[in-house]
Design an enzyme around this catalytic site. Structure first.
Site, PDB file in Angstrom:
ATOM      1  CG  ASN A  59      -2.859 -23.789  -5.304  1.00 17.04           C
ATOM      2  OD1 ASN A  59      -2.487 -22.961  -6.131  1.00 17.04           O
ATOM      3  ND2 ASN A  59      -4.141 -23.977  -4.995  1.00 17.04           N
TER       4      ASN A  59
ATOM      5  CE1 TYR B 208      -2.070 -13.481  -2.769  1.00 17.20           C
ATOM      6  CE2 TYR B 208      -0.951 -12.059  -4.335  1.00 17.20           C
ATOM      7  CZ  TYR B 208      -1.520 -13.275  -4.020  1.00 17.20           C
ATOM      8  OH  TYR B 208      -1.544 -14.291  -4.951  1.00 17.20           O
TER       9      TYR B 208
ATOM     10  CE  LYS C 237       0.411 -16.119  -2.578  1.00 20.03           C
ATOM     11  NZ  LYS C 237       0.270 -17.585  -2.499  1.00 20.03           N
TER      12      LYS C 237
HETATM   13  N1  LIG Z   1      -5.219 -16.582  -9.782  1.00 21.11           N
HETATM   14  C1  LIG Z   1      -4.169 -15.813  -9.900  1.00 21.11           C
HETATM   15  O1  LIG Z   1      -4.104 -14.921 -10.749  1.00 21.11           O
HETATM   16  C2  LIG Z   1      -2.979 -16.022  -9.002  1.00 21.11           C
HETATM   17  C3  LIG Z   1      -1.796 -15.331  -9.320  1.00 21.11           C
HETATM   18  C4  LIG Z   1      -0.697 -15.524  -8.507  1.00 21.11           C
HETATM   19  C5  LIG Z   1      -0.752 -16.406  -7.442  1.00 21.11           C
HETATM   20  N2  LIG Z   1      -1.928 -17.046  -7.161  1.00 21.11           N
HETATM   21  C6  LIG Z   1      -1.943 -17.945  -6.027  1.00 21.11           C
HETATM   22  O2  LIG Z   1      -2.411 -19.206  -6.453  1.00 21.11           O
HETATM   23  C7  LIG Z   1      -3.102 -19.861  -5.384  1.00 21.11           C
HETATM   24  C8  LIG Z   1      -4.487 -20.280  -5.836  1.00 21.11           C
HETATM   25  O3  LIG Z   1      -5.226 -19.123  -6.205  1.00 21.11           O
HETATM   26  P1  LIG Z   1      -6.588 -19.213  -7.026  1.00 21.11           P
HETATM   27  O4  LIG Z   1      -6.639 -17.999  -7.864  1.00 21.11           O
HETATM   28  O5  LIG Z   1      -6.722 -20.544  -7.658  1.00 21.11           O
HETATM   29  O6  LIG Z   1      -7.631 -19.030  -5.831  1.00 21.11           O
HETATM   30  P2  LIG Z   1      -9.093 -19.660  -5.556  1.00 21.11           P
HETATM   31  O7  LIG Z   1      -9.739 -18.759  -4.571  1.00 21.11           O
HETATM   32  O8  LIG Z   1      -9.789 -19.934  -6.852  1.00 21.11           O
HETATM   33  O9  LIG Z   1      -8.736 -21.044  -4.870  1.00 21.11           O
HETATM   34  C9  LIG Z   1      -8.095 -21.083  -3.621  1.00 21.11           C
HETATM   35  C10 LIG Z   1      -8.490 -22.353  -2.906  1.00 21.11           C
HETATM   36  O10 LIG Z   1      -7.824 -22.338  -1.631  1.00 21.11           O
HETATM   37  C11 LIG Z   1      -8.750 -22.778  -0.661  1.00 21.11           C
HETATM   38  N3  LIG Z   1      -8.363 -22.281   0.662  1.00 21.11           N
HETATM   39  C12 LIG Z   1      -8.467 -21.017   1.148  1.00 21.11           C
HETATM   40  N4  LIG Z   1      -8.057 -20.975   2.421  1.00 21.11           N
HETATM   41  C13 LIG Z   1      -7.673 -22.237   2.754  1.00 21.11           C
HETATM   42  C14 LIG Z   1      -7.154 -22.836   3.930  1.00 21.11           C
HETATM   43  N5  LIG Z   1      -6.956 -22.130   5.047  1.00 21.11           N
HETATM   44  N6  LIG Z   1      -6.843 -24.160   3.904  1.00 21.11           N
HETATM   45  C15 LIG Z   1      -7.058 -24.895   2.782  1.00 21.11           C
HETATM   46  N7  LIG Z   1      -7.566 -24.389   1.653  1.00 21.11           N
HETATM   47  C16 LIG Z   1      -7.869 -23.076   1.638  1.00 21.11           C
HETATM   48  C17 LIG Z   1     -10.097 -22.239  -1.119  1.00 21.11           C
HETATM   49  O11 LIG Z   1     -11.179 -22.942  -0.519  1.00 21.11           O
HETATM   50  C18 LIG Z   1     -10.000 -22.442  -2.626  1.00 21.11           C
HETATM   51  O12 LIG Z   1     -10.484 -23.709  -3.012  1.00 21.11           O
HETATM   52  C19 LIG Z   1      -3.094 -18.877  -4.214  1.00 21.11           C
HETATM   53  O13 LIG Z   1      -1.997 -19.166  -3.362  1.00 21.11           O
HETATM   54  C20 LIG Z   1      -2.881 -17.542  -4.902  1.00 21.11           C
HETATM   55  O14 LIG Z   1      -2.318 -16.581  -4.050  1.00 21.11           O
HETATM   56  C21 LIG Z   1      -3.047 -16.880  -7.919  1.00 21.11           C
END
Ligand SMILES: NC(=O)c1ccc[n+]([C@@H]2O[C@H](COP(=O)([O-])OP(=O)(O)OC[C@H]3O[C@@H](n4cnc5c(N)ncnc54)[C@H](O)[C@@H]3O)[C@@H](O)[C@H]2O)c1
Length: 264
Positions: A101, A166, A170
């Site tokens: 994730n 991005y 993805k």
């Molecule tokens: N929030 C959205 O709308 C959304 C939509 C589509 C996809 N996503 C995907 O879902 C995932 C989570 O997103 P989110 O919105 O919860 O983000 P967020 O920023 O709230 O959480 C991401 C987490 O990943 C951790 N992280 C970052 N780099 C890292 C690394 N190198 N190693 C380990 N951990 C690391 C961060 O510390 C954080 O805790 C991501 O892959 C994002 O691309 C999110």
């Protein structure tokens, strides 16, 4: 906020008895996924570069009666993946579920610095590759059935002007997932690999984006036909399905949880 969610030492639930690793689990979608998997009976290794956040999630899960531990993991670090796999086997006896994730989503158009491109690819795509490979090795060595869930995005199908790296990362995750599913099938490994494609959900990543670009909020809501942005638990429930044996016939597939974004 976690009290009364039904976690318990008796470990009943849709993933009862399974061991799960969730990366990026200190925040947002990863946190919601870790909490829900624990609530549904899994022992969860919470992995993140953010130790404070990760330990808070572990403490919340424990306070609600679930089982979890924190392991510091930078998903871009190949050797750190070996250490994480060893830690989960040592602590919980094996691995059944990996949720790749962790991800970052900095704004950047085609004029972005190469360094930024490489950073996004490193976390989002290299991280998913390293995690998937490590989990296949660990699950195979333990002779356990496995489920790997890779977090892609609606941006794995389409792009905005500012999502060059991005969307590329993805889209890569989407097809890496299929390649890994085909690998496991060809090798007759009982490991399923699927991707999840959320629309915009209100996590810290998105909240910070909308704070920087307040005019974006109305445009984003309008682009999700359901009429609102997602909640992290909306995505967590989809991951729970793919992690559980309920999805035993699903591999190499794509689960869109996007309020209709891609149906337009
Ligand atoms: N929030 C959205 O709308 C959304 C939509 C589509 C996809 N996503 C995907 O879902 C995932 C989570 O997103 P989110 O919105 O919860 O983000 P967020 O920023 O709230 O959480 C991401 C987490 O990943 C951790 N992280 C970052 N780099 C890292 C690394 N190198 N190693 C380990 N951990 C690391 C961060 O510390 C954080 O805790 C991501 O892959 C994002 O691309 C999110």
């Amino acid at each position: 906020m976690m009290k009364g969610l039904g976690m318990g030492k008796d470990r009943k639930g849709r993933v009862a008895g399974k061991v799960a690793v969730v990366t990026g689990a200190a925040s947002g979608l990863g946190e919601a996924i870790a909490v829900l998997l624990a609530q549904e009976g899994a022992a969860v290794m919470v992995c993140d570069i953010d130790a404070d956040g990760g330990k808070r999630v572990v403490s919340d899960i424990g306070a609600a009666g679930g089982e979890a531990a924190f392991h510091s993991l930078d998903v871009t670090d190949e050797a750190a993946w070996d250490a994480a796999m060893a830690a989960v086997v040592d602590r919980f006896g094996g691995l059944d579920v990996l949720v790749n994730n962790a991800g970052i989503a900095p704004v950047g158009d085609m004029d972005m610095p190469f360094e930024l491109w490489r950073k996004v690819m490193s976390v989002n795509l290299d991280g998913a590759f390293l995690g998937t490979r490590a989990a296949i090795r660990t699950m195979s060595a333990g002779s356990r059935k496995g489920s790997i869930v890779n977090m892609s995005s609606t941006m794995g199908y389409v792009a905005e002007p500012t999502t060059a790296a991005y969307s590329a990362s993805k889209g890569g995750v989407r097809l890496l997932t299929k390649a890994a599913a085909m690998h496991c099938s060809a090798k007759q490994l009982p490991i399923r690999v699927n991707s999840v494609h959320p629309g915009m959900c209100l996590t810290p990543m998105v909240k910070s984006y909308l704070e920087h670009y307040p005019e974006e909020r109305a445009r984003q809501i309008a682009s999700h036909p359901i009429g609102h942005l997602g909640d992290p638990r909306d995505v967590a429930y989809g991951v729970l399905y793919l992690a559980s044996d309920e999805s035993a016939f699903s591999t190499g597939t794509e689960l869109q949880i996007d309020g209709g974004y891609l149906a337009k």
